[in-house]
Design an enzyme around this catalytic site. Structure first.
Site, short mmCIF file in Angstrom:
data_model
loop_
_atom_site.label_atom_id
_atom_site.label_comp_id
_atom_site.label_asym_id
_atom_site.label_seq_id
_atom_site.Cartn_x
_atom_site.Cartn_y
_atom_site.Cartn_z
N ASP A 1 -14.32 14.66 8.73
CA ASP A 1 -13.31 13.68 8.00
C ASP A 1 -12.06 13.52 9.06
OD1 ASP A 1 -11.46 12.26 6.63
OD2 ASP A 1 -11.74 13.51 4.73
N ASP B 1 0.86 -1.24 0.09
CA ASP B 1 0.02 0.03 0.09
C ASP B 1 0.96 1.27 0.02
OD1 ASP B 1 -2.68 -1.01 -0.02
OD2 ASP B 1 -2.61 -1.61 2.05
N ASP C 1 -5.42 -4.14 6.20
CA ASP C 1 -6.10 -4.28 7.54
C ASP C 1 -7.68 -4.06 7.34
OD1 ASP C 1 -6.19 -1.81 6.48
OD2 ASP C 1 -5.15 -0.82 7.96
N ALA D 1 -15.19 2.81 -0.28
CA ALA D 1 -14.20 2.20 -1.23
C ALA D 1 -14.76 2.28 -2.64
CB ALA D 1 -13.52 0.90 -0.98
N LYS E 1 -16.49 15.88 -2.02
CA LYS E 1 -14.84 15.77 -2.24
C LYS E 1 -14.48 14.61 -2.56
CE LYS E 1 -11.74 15.69 1.84
NZ LYS E 1 -12.63 15.38 2.74
N THR F 1 -17.67 4.82 -3.46
CA THR F 1 -18.05 5.67 -4.11
C THR F 1 -16.50 6.66 -4.18
OG1 THR F 1 -18.07 6.72 -1.84
CG2 THR F 1 -20.19 5.98 -2.97
N ARG F 2 -15.53 6.38 -3.35
CA ARG F 2 -14.27 7.10 -3.28
C ARG F 2 -14.68 8.43 -3.04
NH1 ARG F 2 -12.32 5.42 -8.50
NH2 ARG F 2 -10.44 6.52 -7.92
N MET F 3 -15.73 9.13 -2.51
CA MET F 3 -15.89 10.49 -1.99
C MET F 3 -16.40 10.44 -0.63
SD MET F 3 -18.24 12.08 -5.12
CE MET F 3 -19.60 10.96 -4.97
#
Lengths: 567, 682
Positions: B343, B306, B518, B378, B394, B380-382
């Site tokens: 966030d 990663d 993880d 993971a 964002k 939508t990645r937003m």
């Protein structure tokens, strides 16, 4: 040793090396079923025979089916040859009127020729009819050689194919080996031998009157045709009892050179077939280098020992090399070279009496065979033999690069190890155990010709030669007794099939595996390091087992002779 | 468990019990696991009986056969001792773990929602029970936090005393039985019954109780058994060879030759090497669930790493706001800050901080804004917030563009892409910001590649291992960072699905793949990988899927794990080579001695000039036994691995263990012979 002697040895090596690439390329194409120069002539015959045999002769086989086909074919060969030997008195082409061969000797001879051993407990010219020689022995000379080649090709496919099930078709492979490789070469060689003065006739033996007025029978026969395959197929069974020391079976130095080259030609080319099929010819050259090193060491030792002569005679101030048992037309260098070649490969033809060599000169042929005849070796047999050692070498040393062992991208795991160990184990089993029994059995000991360690060497040599499927004899031992006929036959069967089946099992296990791509972390198997490792493994794993026996045979014989004692 | 607590090889606390264990391991059932040693013990028993018979009858050379017998038994005992020492080190660690497994009382919740509980013994908990753990409580069993957040002291298993945060949801929800909650409270769903917890598994692993022979060990055992059989044939046939020559060989001499020839050295040390390999991982705070996994680690061809935390420092920092035409920097910064308020990732916090420092926009309270946080996933990645009548998002450029597709005008999309590309080309990460379907601009985040990582990758390349960087970044950013870090390849815009796909592709090519992860979404890839290292901080699913757990949760350790795997295989190979190479010298010691009575000429082979036949045989057998003891430290420590490429490594090891294996016994046997003769033993 003379410069001339070494030059002749180097010329031999040069010719063999020069043949490796063209012959290897031709054989690769033949086994792949590709077009060759001879295809227009031979392929219709091949197609016709395969069509006649039905689809089973063409379909790809799993290793078990391959092995079963092979075993059945060989069993059929033994039965046929046995019948022929027992019935030859009733069959045609028997001008000398030879009678039936005894049951034990027939068993021994049948097994001997089917296993590519060609141990001969008989004299050809005084026992066998022309029909037996041609239809029995010569046919087996071809197909036993082709069997060895088929196994080697099956094993090579284990490396060259990935994630597959089948290793080829035994019938097709064997047919191609015979039809495209052995037959054309033999036809050419036969004609050359005839030109050099080797007889090829079905006519009867000639009665001659000598200068002193004595009558002499001169044995003749279809010699040249059997001689060609005897060498090329590393069979070694002579038409005449004296084998290639007989002037009709080896007239001059040119025929001698041709015979020596034929012994090594196909075996050496197999390393190239392997290299080509796995996509890296260097892999093949590395294997051939390891063989070459062991070969040259052997030649050096024998030549030096023979050239320096018998220590007992030298203590009597009789200078010169050991010419006892050698043909004057070949001399020490070519007799030494022949002895090493014939035992390094699984040939067994001889052009001199090995029993008359010095102790050290006789030691090397013994070791060559005890290593499993992996120094070039028998056609095909030498190659699958050395692969077994490669598997062990790679397994032990390969771990030292920090990866689980692999060879050419194929992981060497428990199954391969089990089979390799089984195959390596069978040689000491067949050789040492039978020698141990014979050396304490009074009736067996009675067969030996010389007292002391040399007599022990005679027994050791006989079983070593049988189990290694070599067939050369040390001389001295009267092997035509029920005990030796039967046990030597058993030794041949063990030495042949207890190696073949595991070798095919390895092919079957490998062919199913994926090929792991090589990386900087993979141990390179095409360089000098691997060559050295392989040589070391062959000597230590293959040779050390026989150290006690050798110490009590040729080694002590040599030391005793140096000390000036006799038995 | 940490390095400081580990025990040295020569610790008396290990050596003394190991002596006792060496005798206990003479039990035939234990010995039968090791074919070579079983054979040695069998022939030793046989010769002992013969010795006792001779003793009763008054046979010849009693002193000599007594000594040979003694050393035969020592050979077996030394082998047992080696194994016991290796196990002893694991036991010492298991003992310290066991202290953590104290009997606890659990507060089992009686309802799914309330905080009423009943006190029950920790051992009575079943999978699926809910328990409450408050400050000062020991977590009764493994579980998953379903509500609350707490700081937990996991020193009992990791040796690290700084507390860690465990909270519901996300990738830090797993808690381990035996660890202590320091502050706050959590509600935990039990995932392991008593006796099957992580701690229990760790204990049995380090103790070696569950040790199974690995595939390579099985193959090696076949080779060793085969060689033993070959030497049975080689020695058992000698008496008849000797009889032919008119001599006879005493059984004890034959046995001595046999035992020295069979590969006793590697046979004795093989299991110690395996145990020590696992142990080396444990001391590295990595738990391998099987020896097979350690072996596979040595074979790894491809390493998936990663980016974040492994290749770059974990915290990407926001460095600038890049608005589109018609949008002020202030407006973009404001929207970006709002979207990042909840966030908690370092990136998110850095956006809030940048907006505050550069544009003096004070962080606001989510509750007073009546804002609803939309978390990152993971898929939508937003992430973003939904305010009253307005929604701000964002996230990855492609993801945001996909979300506003059809609403934003083409010029804006084009401009946004241009800015994003510009940022990506310099190795930065662009995050697009949109408000109510309108594109505002881009936040530039900057990654910082770890110092020294480039050299590590070069080292891996020399080991023959390809490194692949896994990142959620777009391909351009990924390429820039990959080039900066020196990895061989990268997987950009990684999703759990294409990660799994990549592993399968590599495996189809015959390669072995290692990765670490993880999150729950890593679990399929962890299970698919040949070596899957789960972080201890990870979820239960991840820990179950991997075949190793890193207690320190440090992904860079993959590199060391591979080295330990290689070391294990190398040690095995080195000692096997050494053991086989030894045979040459042993032949030269024993063969002349054996045949001397009837073939004195063979004395020439006594190249070591050993004093008498008896001293020669005795010296060989003593050397054979003592070499086991001498090599115990090497088998436990392992042969040093150097990333120099396979060819160089092999020639080096062949020189040391192959050539050394040929030469050392010549010197050793001669030295022992001098000593044996000097003190008059033979």
């Amino acid at each position: 040793m003379t410069l001339n002697g070494w030059l002749q040895i180097l010329i031999f090596c040069g010719i063999v090396l020069a043949l490796v690439r063209p012959l290897g390329g031709y054989m690769t194409r033949v086994f792949a079923g590709e077009r060759t120069l001879l295809s227009p002539l031979l392929s219709p015959i091949e197609r016709g025979l395969l069509a006649l045999a039905g689809p089973a002769a063409r379909e790809e086989q799993h290793w078990t089916a391959y092995a079963v086909s092979l075993l059945l074919f060989n069993l059929f060969g033994v039965v046929l040859l046995y019948a022929l030997l027992r019935l030859q008195g009733l069959l045609p082409y028997n001008p000398a009127g030879m009678g039936a061969v005894g049951p034990e000797l027939s068993f021994n001879t049948a097994v001997s020729f089917v296993t590519n051993t060609n141990w001969q407990n008989y004299g050809g010219e005084s026992t066998l009819s022309y029909l037996t020689q041609m239809l029995g022995l010569t046919v087996q000379n071809f197909v036993s050689a082709a069997t060895g080649m088929a196994i080697a090709i099956g094993l090579i496919r284990g490396f060259s194919r990935a994630s597959a099930r089948a290793i080829g078709n035994f019938w097709t492979d064997m047919l191609r080996a015979t039809l495209h490789i052995l037959l054309p070469l033999c036809i050419v060689l036969t004609l050359v031998y005839v030109a050099l003065g080797v007889p090829q006739t079905l006519g009867p033996y000639i009665e001659a009157t000598t200068l002193e007025g004595a009558r002499q029978t001169i044995a003749l026969g279809p010699v040249a045709s059997q001689l060609a395959i005897k060498m090329l197929g590393t069979n070694g069974g002579g038409f005449f009892n004296a084998n290639s020391a007989h002037p009709f079976e080896n007239p001059d130095n040119l025929s001698n050179l041709l015979q020596m080259v034929s012994i090594f030609a196909i075996g050496a080319a197999f390393t190239n077939v392997f290299g080509r099929m796995v996509g890296n010819p260097r892999q093949g050259w590395a294997i051939l280098s390891a063989m070459g090193i062991l070969f040259l060491i052997g030649v050096g030792v024998v030549y030096a020992a023979e050239a320096s002569g018998n220590p007992l005679l030298q203590s009597l101030h009789l200078a010169g090399g050991n010419m006892e048992g050698k043909e004057a037309r070949f001399g020490i260098a070519m007799s030494s070279l022949f002895a090493v070649i014939t035992t390094a490969a699984s040939c067994g033809a001889v052009n001199g009496m090995l029993g008359s060599f010095t102790a050290l000169g006789g030691l090397v042929p013994l070791i060559n065979m005890q290593l499993g005849e992996v120094i070039v070796g028998g056609v095909g047999a030498g190659f699958y033999g050395i692969v077994l050692f490669i598997i062990i070498a790679v397994f032990v040393a390969g771990l030292m690069v920090g990866r689980t062992p692999e060879y050419l991208g194929k992981k060497i795991e428990a199954k391969e190890m089990k089979m390799a160990v089984l195959a390596v184990l069978c040689l000491p089993l067949a050789m040492l155990v039978l020698v141990a029994i014979s050396s304490v059995m009074p009736s067996a000991v009675a067969s030996i010709g010389t007292a002391g360690p040399h007599g022990f060497s005679e027994i050791l040599y006989a079983y070593t030669s049988a189990a290694a499927n070599n067939g050369s004899a040390f001389g001295g031992l009267s092997g035509n007794t029920p005990w030796y006929n039967v046990t030597l036959g058993l030794g041949m069967l063990m030495g042949r099939f207890l190696v073949i089946v595991p070798a095919l099992a390895i092919a079957g296990a490998l062919v199913a595996k994926k090929t792991v791509p090589a990386s900087a972390g993979t141990f390179p198997t095409d360089g000098p390091l691997f060559v050295g490792l392989l040589v070391g493994t062959i000597v230590i794993v293959g040779g050390l087992t026989f150290f006690p026996a050798l110490a009590l045979g040729p080694v002590v014989e040599h030391l005793v002779a140096v000390a000036g004692e006799t038995f | 468990m940490s390095q400081a607590q580990s025990v040295s090889i020569l610790d008396r606390r290990i050596l003394l019990p190991a002596v006792g264990a060496a005798f206990r391991k003479l039990d035939p059932r234990t010995l039968a696991r090791n074919p070579v040693m079983f054979v040695v013990a069998t022939v030793s028993a046989l010769t002992t009986l013969l010795f006792l018979r001779d003793l009763a009858r008054g046979g010849p050379d009693l002193g000599f056969s007594f000594q040979i017998n003694l050393w035969l038994w020592f050979t077996v005992l030394f082998a047992n001792f080696a194994e016991a020492v290796a196990e002893g080190r694991g036991k010492a660690q298991a003992d310290s773990l066991r202290k953590a497994r104290t009997e606890t009382e659990a507060k089992r919740l009686t309802s799914a929602t309330g905080r009423d509980y009943e006190r029950v013994p920790g051992t009575s908990l079943k999978v699926g029970d809910l328990v409450l753990v408050e400050a000062g409580d020991i977590i009764p069993s493994d579980g998953e936090v379903i509500e609350g957040v707490a700081s937990v002291n996991e020193a009992a298993i990791t040796g690290e005393s700084a507390p860690v945060i465990r909270e519901s949801g996300g990738d830090r929800s797993a808690v381990t039985g035996g660890t202590e909650v320091l502050s706050d409270w959590i509600r935990v769903r039990i995932t392991a019954a008593a006796g099957a917890t992580f701690l229990d598994r760790m204990i049995s692993l380090v103790e070696g109780a569950e040790r199974q022979k690995t595939p390579n060990e099985i193959a090696l055992n076949i080779l060793l058994a085969g060689m033993t059989l070959i030497f049975v044939l080689a020695t058992a046939t000698i008496p008849s060879f000797a009889a032919y020559a008119g001599g006879s060989i005493p059984v004890i001499v034959l046995v001595a030759l046999f035992v020295t020839l069979i590969p006793t050295t590697i046979g004795a040390l093989l299991s110690a090497i395996g145990i020590a390999g696992m142990d080396r991982l444990v001391r590295f705070n990595v738990l391998a669930m099987s020896g097979r996994a350690v072996e596979a680690a040595g074979d790894i061809d491809t390493l998936l790493l990663d980016k974040t935390g492994t290749i770059t420092l974990g915290n990407r920092q926001a460095t600038s706001f890049r608005p589109l035409k018609g949008v002020t920097e202030q407006a973009l910064a404001d929207a970006a800050q709002l979207a990042s308020l909840a966030d908690e990732t370092p990136e998110g916090r850095s956006v809030v901080v940048l907006a505050k420092e550069k544009y003096a926009i004070r962080a606001r309270d989510m509750a007073s804004l009546k804002a609803i946080f939309v978390p990152f996933t993971a898929q939508t990645r937003m992430s973003g917030v939904d305010l009253e009548g307005s929604s701000i998002r964002k996230g990855a450029v492609e993801a945001v563009l996909a979300a506003v597709a059809g609403q934003a005008d083409g010029a804006a999309v084009k401009e946004l892409r241009a800015i994003a590309d510009e940022i990506a080309k310099t190795g930065g990460t662009p995050l697009a910001v949109s408000r109510d379907g309108r594109l505002l601009g881009v936040i530039a985040l900057k990654d910082i590649v770890k110092g020294g990582i480039r050299e590590r990758f070069a080292e891996l390349r020399r080991m023959g291992i390809r490194t692949v960087m896994i990142t959620g970044d777009n391909p351009i950013t990924a390429a820039a960072i990959a080039a900066e870090a020196g990895v061989d390849d990268f997987l950009a815009q990684a999703t759990p699905e294409n990660k799994l796909e990549l592993i399968r592709e590599e495996q189809a090519k015959g390669k072995l793949v290692a990765m670490c992860g993880d999150g729950t979404n890593d679990a399929p890839a962890l299970a698919q990988a040949d070596v899957g290292v789960a972080m201890n901080t990870g979820t239960v699913a991840a820990r179950e899927a991997g075949n190793m757990v890193d207690l320190d949760s440090d992904p860079t350790k993959l590199i060391e794990i591979v080295e330990i795997g290689k070391q294990l295989l190398m040690t095995r190979g080195a000692l096997t080579t050494f053991s086989i190479a030894n045979d040459i010298a042993k032949y030269f010691a024993i063969i002349p001695a054996m045949f001397l009575t009837f073939y004195p000429q063979l004395g020439v082979l006594n190249v070591m000039g050993l004093a008498t036949p008896q001293s020669a045989i005795l010296s060989a057998i003593i050397f054979n036994a003592l070499i086991i003891i001498a090599l115990i430290p090497l088998s436990l420590k392992g042969v040093a691995y150097r990333p120099v490429g396979a060819g160089a490594l092999l020639s080096r090891n062949l020189l040391i263990y192959g050539l050394g294996g040929i030469l050392v016994p010549f010197v050793g046997i001669k030295a022992i012979d001098l000593l044996v003769t000097a003190i008059g033993l033979a």
